[in-house]
Design an enzyme around this catalytic site. Structure first.
Site, short mmCIF file in Angstrom:
data_model
loop_
_atom_site.label_atom_id
_atom_site.label_comp_id
_atom_site.label_asym_id
_atom_site.label_seq_id
_atom_site.Cartn_x
_atom_site.Cartn_y
_atom_site.Cartn_z
N TYR A 14 0.80 -1.22 0.00
CA TYR A 14 0.00 0.00 0.00
C TYR A 14 0.84 1.28 0.00
CZ TYR A 14 -3.57 -3.36 1.24
OH TYR A 14 -4.41 -4.44 1.23
N HIS A 19 -4.68 6.09 -0.75
CA HIS A 19 -5.24 5.92 0.59
C HIS A 19 -4.18 6.13 1.68
CE1 HIS A 19 -9.12 5.17 2.14
NE2 HIS A 19 -9.04 3.88 2.40
N TYR A 64 -4.79 -1.12 9.76
CA TYR A 64 -5.46 -0.98 8.47
C TYR A 64 -6.53 0.10 8.61
CZ TYR A 64 -2.82 -4.88 6.68
OH TYR A 64 -1.78 -5.67 6.30
N ASN A 66 -9.66 0.70 7.92
CA ASN A 66 -11.01 0.56 8.46
C ASN A 66 -11.07 0.36 9.97
OD1 ASN A 66 -11.69 0.80 5.79
ND2 ASN A 66 -12.49 -1.27 5.57
#
Length: 192
Positions: A14, A19, A64, A66
């Protein structure tokens, strides 16, 4: 003491994705201020330093996106920081690429990382530094879009965007969020 939480996802997969704009901003600030972000505390990578005589904690949750609220709540407890001294920096689909918005309070606006923080943190008047990534093109899934890397034309402007976000954070910390909103919320995005 001020706590700045940059949102993103851990791991090389990532790194440098849309994000992870919150992580990218914290990396830039840490490098400029000589702060090492690496202590593993409260399910986050943490670095401590100073910004113009103000004690500062930089944190990159490793839960992460969320589940960012789990880490944020633990950080607030660990460092005994109240919500008014928390700044959360994150990407925002609803702002054009490069546009910044600062606000205190409000809803998550569909951002799952911010929704998690609102679920786990009682004091919701923390400062949000929203960094625009723009909407995905027609037919592109928003989840795929936020987890993709910046294209070449945006890569050229990314350093300017991060520089302005760093200036906005400095204004939040030194002048207060109201003045920072006045100074940054009307600025146009950086051009590519």
């Amino acid at each position: 003491m001020k706590l700045v939480v940059g949102l993103g996802n851990p791991g090389r997969r990532y790194a440098r994705t849309r994000h992870n704009l919150g992580f990218l901003l914290l990396d830039r600030i840490a490098e400029a201020r000589g702060i090492r972000i690496g202590d593993d505390r409260c399910e986050s990578l943490v670095g401590r330093g100073e910004w113009e005589r103000e004690s500062l904690v930089l944190a990159k949750p490793q839960t992460y996106m969320n589940n960012s609220g789990v880490a944020a709540a633990a950080l607030l407890r660990r460092f005994r920081v109240r919500g008014a001294d928390l700044v959360v920096a994150y990407d925002d689909l609803d702002l054009p690429f490069g546009r910044l918005r600062i606000r205190c309070g409000g809803s998550a606006g569909g951002h799952r990382g911010l929704a998690s923080i609102l679920q786990h943190v009682a004091d919701r008047d923390f400062v949000r530094l929203r960094m625009g990534i723009g909407r995905p093109p027609a037919g592109v899934d928003p989840v795929e879009y936020v987890l993709s890397r910046f294209p070449a034309e945006e890569q050229q402007s990314l350093e300017d965007v991060l520089s302005r976000a760093e200036e906005a954070l400095e204004a939040i910390l030194l002048k207060g969020p109201v003045r920072a909103m006045e100074d940054f919320n009307r600025q146009e995005p950086a051009s590519g």
